[in-house]
Design a protein around this motif. Structure first.
Motif, PDB file in Angstrom:
ATOM      1  N   VAL A 224       0.838  -1.211   0.000  1.00  0.00           N
ATOM      2  CA  VAL A 224       0.000   0.000   0.000  1.00  0.00           C
ATOM      3  C   VAL A 224       0.866   1.252   0.000  1.00  0.00           C
ATOM      4  O   VAL A 224       0.637   2.189  -0.776  1.00  0.00           O
ATOM      5  N   LEU A 225       1.864   1.269   0.863  1.00  0.00           N
ATOM      6  CA  LEU A 225       2.724   2.454   0.950  1.00  0.00           C
ATOM      7  C   LEU A 225       3.495   2.678  -0.355  1.00  0.00           C
ATOM      8  O   LEU A 225       3.712   3.829  -0.771  1.00  0.00           O
ATOM      9  N   ARG A 226       3.895   1.603  -1.003  1.00  0.00           N
ATOM     10  CA  ARG A 226       4.571   1.743  -2.289  1.00  0.00           C
ATOM     11  C   ARG A 226       3.625   2.307  -3.343  1.00  0.00           C
ATOM     12  O   ARG A 226       3.982   3.196  -4.124  1.00  0.00           O
ATOM     13  N   ASP A 227       2.369   1.802  -3.358  1.00  0.00           N
ATOM     14  CA  ASP A 227       1.406   2.289  -4.343  1.00  0.00           C
ATOM     15  C   ASP A 227       1.032   3.750  -4.100  1.00  0.00           C
ATOM     16  O   ASP A 227       0.772   4.495  -5.047  1.00  0.00           O
ATOM     17  N   VAL A 228       0.989   4.155  -2.830  1.00  0.00           N
ATOM     18  CA  VAL A 228       0.683   5.551  -2.531  1.00  0.00           C
ATOM     19  C   VAL A 228       1.718   6.468  -3.178  1.00  0.00           C
ATOM     20  O   VAL A 228       1.379   7.552  -3.673  1.00  0.00           O
ATOM     21  N   ARG A 229       2.953   6.030  -3.212  1.00  0.00           N
ATOM     22  CA  ARG A 229       4.018   6.856  -3.791  1.00  0.00           C
ATOM     23  C   ARG A 229       3.999   6.861  -5.321  1.00  0.00           C
ATOM     24  O   ARG A 229       4.348   7.857  -5.946  1.00  0.00           O
ATOM     25  N   ARG A 230       3.574   5.743  -5.930  1.00  0.00           N
ATOM     26  CA  ARG A 230       3.746   5.637  -7.373  1.00  0.00           C
ATOM     27  C   ARG A 230       2.477   5.906  -8.179  1.00  0.00           C
ATOM     28  O   ARG A 230       2.556   6.200  -9.376  1.00  0.00           O
ATOM     29  N   VAL A 231       1.289   5.806  -7.564  1.00  0.00           N
ATOM     30  CA  VAL A 231       0.033   5.995  -8.297  1.00  0.00           C
ATOM     31  C   VAL A 231      -0.296   7.485  -8.357  1.00  0.00           C
ATOM     32  O   VAL A 231      -0.227   8.188  -7.349  1.00  0.00           O
ATOM     33  N   PHE A 232      -0.658   7.940  -9.544  1.00  0.00           N
ATOM     34  CA  PHE A 232      -0.877   9.371  -9.761  1.00  0.00           C
ATOM     35  C   PHE A 232      -2.141   9.867  -9.055  1.00  0.00           C
ATOM     36  O   PHE A 232      -2.150  10.914  -8.426  1.00  0.00           O
ATOM     37  N   VAL A 233      -3.235   9.125  -9.189  1.00  0.00           N
ATOM     38  CA  VAL A 233      -4.509   9.504  -8.573  1.00  0.00           C
ATOM     39  C   VAL A 233      -4.953   8.380  -7.651  1.00  0.00           C
ATOM     40  O   VAL A 233      -4.939   7.213  -8.036  1.00  0.00           O
ATOM     41  N   PHE A 236      -8.704   7.997  -2.187  1.00  0.00           N
ATOM     42  CA  PHE A 236      -8.850   8.923  -1.064  1.00  0.00           C
ATOM     43  C   PHE A 236      -7.584   9.771  -0.994  1.00  0.00           C
ATOM     44  O   PHE A 236      -6.606   9.528  -1.696  1.00  0.00           O
ATOM     45  N   ASP A 237      -7.626  10.737  -0.112  1.00  0.00           N
ATOM     46  CA  ASP A 237      -6.424  11.509   0.158  1.00  0.00           C
ATOM     47  C   ASP A 237      -5.296  10.561   0.580  1.00  0.00           C
ATOM     48  O   ASP A 237      -5.529   9.597   1.308  1.00  0.00           O
ATOM     49  N   ILE A 241      -5.212   7.250   3.286  1.00  0.00           N
ATOM     50  CA  ILE A 241      -4.841   5.872   2.960  1.00  0.00           C
ATOM     51  C   ILE A 241      -3.752   5.388   3.906  1.00  0.00           C
ATOM     52  O   ILE A 241      -3.817   4.276   4.458  1.00  0.00           O
ATOM     53  N   ILE A 242      -2.751   6.220   4.134  1.00  0.00           N
ATOM     54  CA  ILE A 242      -1.635   5.845   5.003  1.00  0.00           C
ATOM     55  C   ILE A 242      -2.119   5.647   6.437  1.00  0.00           C
ATOM     56  O   ILE A 242      -1.719   4.690   7.116  1.00  0.00           O
ATOM     57  N   GLU A 243      -2.991   6.542   6.906  1.00  0.00           N
ATOM     58  CA  GLU A 243      -3.491   6.435   8.282  1.00  0.00           C
ATOM     59  C   GLU A 243      -4.334   5.175   8.465  1.00  0.00           C
ATOM     60  O   GLU A 243      -4.205   4.468   9.466  1.00  0.00           O
ATOM     61  N   LEU A 244      -5.203   4.876   7.489  1.00  0.00           N
ATOM     62  CA  LEU A 244      -6.083   3.720   7.625  1.00  0.00           C
ATOM     63  C   LEU A 244      -5.293   2.418   7.638  1.00  0.00           C
ATOM     64  O   LEU A 244      -5.475   1.572   8.519  1.00  0.00           O
ATOM     65  N   ILE A 245      -4.401   2.230   6.667  1.00  0.00           N
ATOM     66  CA  ILE A 245      -3.633   0.980   6.648  1.00  0.00           C
ATOM     67  C   ILE A 245      -2.713   0.917   7.861  1.00  0.00           C
ATOM     68  O   ILE A 245      -2.417  -0.172   8.376  1.00  0.00           O
ATOM     69  N   GLY A 246      -2.278   2.088   8.349  1.00  0.00           N
ATOM     70  CA  GLY A 246      -1.403   2.114   9.519  1.00  0.00           C
ATOM     71  C   GLY A 246      -2.097   1.617  10.776  1.00  0.00           C
ATOM     72  O   GLY A 246      -1.541   0.792  11.519  1.00  0.00           O
ATOM     73  N   VAL A 247      -3.325   2.085  11.030  1.00  0.00           N
ATOM     74  CA  VAL A 247      -4.020   1.647  12.249  1.00  0.00           C
ATOM     75  C   VAL A 247      -4.486   0.201  12.126  1.00  0.00           C
ATOM     76  O   VAL A 247      -4.549  -0.532  13.125  1.00  0.00           O
ATOM     77  N   MET A 248      -4.827  -0.225  10.907  1.00  0.00           N
ATOM     78  CA  MET A 248      -5.153  -1.641  10.720  1.00  0.00           C
ATOM     79  C   MET A 248      -3.936  -2.508  11.039  1.00  0.00           C
ATOM     80  O   MET A 248      -4.054  -3.539  11.718  1.00  0.00           O
ATOM     81  N   ASP A 249      -2.767  -2.082  10.587  1.00  0.00           N
ATOM     82  CA  ASP A 249      -1.558  -2.836  10.859  1.00  0.00           C
ATOM     83  C   ASP A 249      -1.198  -2.797  12.340  1.00  0.00           C
ATOM     84  O   ASP A 249      -0.684  -3.779  12.887  1.00  0.00           O
ATOM     85  N   ASP A 250      -1.486  -1.673  12.998  1.00  0.00           N
ATOM     86  CA  ASP A 250      -1.231  -1.584  14.441  1.00  0.00           C
ATOM     87  C   ASP A 250      -2.046  -2.619  15.213  1.00  0.00           C
ATOM     88  O   ASP A 250      -1.584  -3.160  16.225  1.00  0.00           O
ATOM     89  N   ALA A 251      -3.267  -2.893  14.737  1.00  0.00           N
ATOM     90  CA  ALA A 251      -4.124  -3.859  15.437  1.00  0.00           C
ATOM     91  C   ALA A 251      -3.501  -5.247  15.446  1.00  0.00           C
ATOM     92  O   ALA A 251      -3.435  -5.917  16.482  1.00  0.00           O
ATOM     93  N   ILE A 252      -3.017  -5.701  14.291  1.00  0.00           N
ATOM     94  CA  ILE A 252      -2.433  -7.043  14.260  1.00  0.00           C
ATOM     95  C   ILE A 252      -1.038  -7.044  14.881  1.00  0.00           C
ATOM     96  O   ILE A 252      -0.592  -8.064  15.423  1.00  0.00           O
ATOM     97  N   ASP A 253      -0.350  -5.902  14.866  1.00  0.00           N
ATOM     98  CA  ASP A 253       0.919  -5.812  15.589  1.00  0.00           C
ATOM     99  C   ASP A 253       0.697  -6.044  17.076  1.00  0.00           C
ATOM    100  O   ASP A 253       1.491  -6.727  17.745  1.00  0.00           O
ATOM    101  N   GLN A 254      -0.385  -5.479  17.603  1.00  0.00           N
ATOM    102  CA  GLN A 254      -0.684  -5.677  19.022  1.00  0.00           C
ATOM    103  C   GLN A 254      -1.065  -7.123  19.320  1.00  0.00           C
ATOM    104  O   GLN A 254      -0.754  -7.652  20.383  1.00  0.00           O
ATOM    105  N   MET A 255      -1.750  -7.777  18.381  1.00  0.00           N
ATOM    106  CA  MET A 255      -2.014  -9.215  18.564  1.00  0.00           C
ATOM    107  C   MET A 255      -0.694  -9.970  18.660  1.00  0.00           C
ATOM    108  O   MET A 255      -0.536 -10.869  19.510  1.00  0.00           O
ATOM    109  N   ASN A 256       0.245  -9.609  17.793  1.00  0.00           N
ATOM    110  CA  ASN A 256       1.547 -10.263  17.797  1.00  0.00           C
ATOM    111  C   ASN A 256       2.277 -10.020  19.116  1.00  0.00           C
ATOM    112  O   ASN A 256       2.891 -10.934  19.685  1.00  0.00           O
TER     113      ASN A 256
END
Length: 373
Positions: A224-233, A236-237, A241-256
């Motif tokens: 996702v982070l790679r696509d955010v950098r390379r996709v023109f449009v 969402f803002d 996108i970065i915030e949403l995938i970040g908090v989703m990843d934080d959830a499973i990080d906490q499970m770990n």
């Protein structure tokens, strides 16, 4: 008259939810497992006990009720109105035999069919609203996300005034598919976490499963982070996108981190309140997995997204209360065993943070709904 009930559910191969209904002993109509509160058991525990006695199912019950419905109950002295609080139960298995096996019929139903099969109007709404698939996309909606980095054919009809962007984009993004794939890792991770705290299989096996799903989630996050950098449009803002995938990843990080704490300290016995929070994590992951696909068409799904995020905030409050209650009980039980209290407190802390991260997911989704309203 207050009663408790369970809504046993499972997720089938295509990602849809099914619920189990049972027949009542008096009229043979389709109902959910229910009964009166039980002395010594919390309401959700009593609901799980009723599900076992009446349907033979066991699994992970959420301590926060989904809602309630009312129905007229016949008593010796007449008819009284009964209010039933319904608790979601993620079914793990159905036994070969159970106390009321010969007295009732059990059957799995798709949600729409289950809602049509029960007679109580409020229960119909509870079941029908348990999970709703995203509304079908129109032709225009399928084309526009292809320009913005979402699903849909890259070639074909172009959106007026935006078609020229297609020629500027080097590669189409896959943000919606990536979000949905990440949500699937959250569901799988939550299932492994619940199995860990409920003693389903070897502890090492469930911890390894959590680690595996966390690694899968990390790979998706990097994509996702790679696509955010390379996709023109983007759909969402970029910051959203970065915030949403970040908090989703934080959830499973906490499970770990929770699994790692269990492994480091060699914990093999878990407090009942720890299991209750794990059940809430399962429910939070289910809500997330339903909400994420609805982002493909936010305007059309805004009301449902608001309902789901409100549910997430509600169960986070229940998790906080269970955390505080469990920590107090842990201290009172182990005042003479400081290390046991310290380890237990750390596990409680990680469990609470998992649910907090899911609340962050809800807040990010609510922000997207507001921005696109």
């Amino acid at each position: 008259m207050r009663q408790i009930g369970a809504l046993p559910y499972r997720i089938v191969d295509d990602g849809a939810a099914e619920v189990m209904l049972i027949t009542s002993r008096d009229t043979g109509r389709w109902v959910v497992p229910k009964g009166n509160p039980m002395r010594g058991l919390a309401p959700h525990e009593a609901a799980a006990a009723e599900a076992w006695e009446e349907a033979g199912v066991t699994g992970y019950v959420c301590a926060a009720p989904l809602g309630e419905y009312r129905y007229p109950k016949r008593r010796r002295r007449g008819v009284v109105e009964a209010a039933v609080a319904v608790y979601p139960l993620a079914v793990v298995r159905q036994a070969a035999d159970w106390p009321e096996r010969g007295q009732r019929t059990t059957r799995w139903f798709p949600l729409a069919q289950a809602a049509a099969s029960v007679t109580e109007p409020q229960l119909k709404r509870l079941i029908a609203g348990f999970t709703v698939p995203a509304a079908p996309l129109t032709v225009a909606e399928r084309v526009l996300p292809a320009v913005q980095g979402g699903p849909g054919p890259r070639k074909g009809k172009r959106v007026p005034m935006l078609g020229w962007f297609q020629s500027l984009m080097p590669t189409q993004g896959r943000f919606f598919e990536q979000f949905e794939a990440h949500a699937a890792t959250l569901v799988a991770g939550a299932d492994a976490l619940a199995k860990l705290f409920h003693g389903e299989g070897p502890v090492e096996t469930q911890i390894a499963a959590i680690v595996r799903h966390e690694h899968e989630a990390d790979d998706i996050t990097r994509d996702v982070l790679r696509d955010v950098r390379r996709v023109f449009v983007t759909p969402f803002d970029r910051s959203a996108i970065i915030e949403l995938i970040g908090v989703m990843d934080d959830a499973i990080d906490q499970m770990n981190k929770t699994g790692s704490t269990v492994e480091i300290y060699g914990v093999r016995q878990f407090e009942p309140d720890m299991r209750d929070i794990a059940g809430i994590v399962v429910e939070a992951a289910r809500i997330t997995a339903e909400a994420i696909p609805l982002l493909r068409s936010i305007n059309r799904n805004g009301d449902r997204l608001n309902a789901l995020t409100e549910r997430m905030v509600e169960i986070e409050g229940h998790a906080d209360a269970i955390h505080d209650r469990g920590l107090k009980a842990l201290y009172q039980a182990h005042q003479d065993e400081p290390m046991r209290f310290i380890v237990g407190r750390e596990i409680y802390s990680h469990l609470e943070r998992i649910v907090d991260r899911f609340e962050d997911v809800a807040n990010e989704i609510q922000g997207l709904v507001i921005d696109h309203a």
